[in-house]
Design an enzyme around this catalytic site. Structure first.
Site, mmCIF file in Angstrom:
data_model
loop_
_atom_site.group_PDB
_atom_site.id
_atom_site.type_symbol
_atom_site.label_atom_id
_atom_site.label_comp_id
_atom_site.label_asym_id
_atom_site.label_seq_id
_atom_site.Cartn_x
_atom_site.Cartn_y
_atom_site.Cartn_z
ATOM 1 N N GLU A 142 0.859 -1.181 0.000
ATOM 2 C CA GLU A 142 0.000 0.000 0.000
ATOM 3 C C GLU A 142 0.898 1.234 0.000
ATOM 4 O OE1 GLU A 142 -4.165 0.572 2.071
ATOM 5 O OE2 GLU A 142 -2.561 0.907 3.517
ATOM 6 N N ALA A 144 -0.136 4.681 -0.762
ATOM 7 C CA ALA A 144 -0.737 5.892 -0.199
ATOM 8 C C ALA A 144 -0.649 5.834 1.319
ATOM 9 C CB ALA A 144 -2.189 6.020 -0.636
ATOM 10 N N LYS A 338 3.354 9.586 8.257
ATOM 11 C CA LYS A 338 4.202 8.545 7.680
ATOM 12 C C LYS A 338 3.395 7.241 7.629
ATOM 13 C CE LYS A 338 8.529 10.473 9.481
ATOM 14 N NZ LYS A 338 9.728 10.220 10.339
ATOM 15 N N LYS A 339 3.890 6.307 6.822
ATOM 16 C CA LYS A 339 3.171 5.044 6.674
ATOM 17 C C LYS A 339 3.201 4.234 7.968
ATOM 18 C CE LYS A 339 0.602 2.523 4.135
ATOM 19 N NZ LYS A 339 -0.742 3.015 3.851
ATOM 20 N N VAL A 340 4.312 4.242 8.669
ATOM 21 C CA VAL A 340 4.421 3.535 9.949
ATOM 22 C C VAL A 340 4.652 4.573 11.032
ATOM 23 C CG1 VAL A 340 5.673 1.806 11.292
ATOM 24 C CG2 VAL A 340 5.382 1.507 8.826
#
Length: 344
Positions: A142, A144, A338-340
């Site tokens: 993923e 986005a 952020k993604k994480v």
């Protein structure tokens, strides 16, 4: 130009099929790890926490088990031991790498709980390795930052978990989910009218109840993340206790409901109250009744209430992506995210 977010919304039917194909044969593994437990504790943050709200309602409404949401700070900040014997602890993290969730799941095991991980990070992710049983979703990469397909596949994993806990539901209903989601992507309803209605507004209240409450919370989070709206996600029971005062011509309401179930009449009544007071009410789901009571409406899935949240979120995702573009915001990379996410 098609955004990553819009592309990944469109990938959800395939991601759900792959996840269900992978996890449904493992219901027996859930039964075995849960043997001897009587309560369920969900450990999550952010979008995963909204998924956990669905897990909590589904577990209590359909399995008869007490289910609660954990406060990870008890483990990570206060560092207190709690007697978790007889508890099934379920850690949710899309990446499987959020240190706070990994640490809290390990803490739960040390406190006597049986443990399950739900993650898209794969069996080698730290969360999966910390658990007695890992239910790995099949969403694929993923890109986005706002989660879409990783969220809906988490819900699918939670539905499988509920089956393993003895939920009084028809497992065949899950077979209908991918096609119902595909239909919503093709025909979300009056999307342009809802986008236009929200485009000039500083904030919005998003409300649902019961199993649909998770959808209200997640829709509000997406509107905050990608559109920078002051979006408040509330149970409509809590909304009626005072915060409804903020709903006016400058602060519309988005009301979410499955097409059936005990919370639908109250959602329709709330839409009538909102529009009667001169504010806009935008429906998601709820069938013809909610659509008639609303200023404009987005379609819901043709699914039973227990699995409806897997489809109900999709119109909210499409709304978020379209509204972000209307506002000149890149929905793939909202500011400050952020993604994480790691919690201090």
């Amino acid at each position: 130009m098609t955004t990553f977010m819009r592309r990944e919304i469109g990938e959800q039917p395939a991601a759900l099929r792959a996840t269900l194909d992978s996890l449904l044969p493992r219901v027996g593994e859930v039964e075995r790890v849960a043997e001897g437990t009587r309560q369920t504790l969900f450990i999550a943050r952010g979008t995963s926490d909204n998924a956990a709200v669905y897990g909590r309602y589904l577990t209590e409404a359909r399995t008869g088990r007490l289910a609660t949401l954990a406060a990870p700070s008890i483990a990570t900040t206060y560092k207190r031991k709690v007697d978790l014997s007889g508890v099934l602890a379920v850690g949710l993290s899309q990446s499987g790498r959020t240190e706070e969730i990994v640490e809290t799941l390990a803490w739960a095991k040390d406190c006597g709980a049986k443990t399950v991980a739900i993650t898209n990070g794969g069996p080698q992710s730290p969360l999966a390795e910390a658990a007695d049983l890992a239910l790995c979703t099949e969403a694929g990469e993923e890109k986005a930052v706002p989660a879409t397909k990783t969220y809906t596949t988490q819900l699918a994993a939670l539905a499988v978990l509920a089956l393993g806990l003895g939920a009084d539901v028809d497992a065949a209903d899950l077979d209908r989910v991918p096609d119902a989601v595909a239909k919503l992507i093709d025909d979300p309803g009056d999307l342009e009218a809802v986008v236009a209605g929200l485009a000039g507004k500083p904030g919005v209240v998003v409300s649902g109840r019961g199993l649909a409450f998770s959808t209200a919370l997640e829709t509000a989070l997406k509107l905050k993340e990608a559109c920078y709206l002051h979006a408040m996600g509330l149970s409509y029971a809590d909304l009626l206790h005072g915060p409804i005062a903020v709903v006016d011509e400058d602060t519309p309401a988005i009301l979410v409901a499955a097409g059936e179930g005990p919370t639908l009449p109250g959602t329709v009544a709330l839409a009538e109250r909102v529009t009667g007071a001169g504010a806009a009410a935008y429906g998601i789901g709820g069938g013809d009744g909610l659509a008639r009571a609303s200023t404009a409406a987005l379609n819901g899935p043709d699914l039973p209430e227990w699995v409806a949240p897997l489809g109900l979120i999709v119109p909210g995702q499409l709304l978020t992506e379209a509204l972000a573009r209307r506002l000149g915001v890149d929905p793939d990379s909202p500011r400050g995210l952020k993604k994480v996410t790691q919690t201090e």
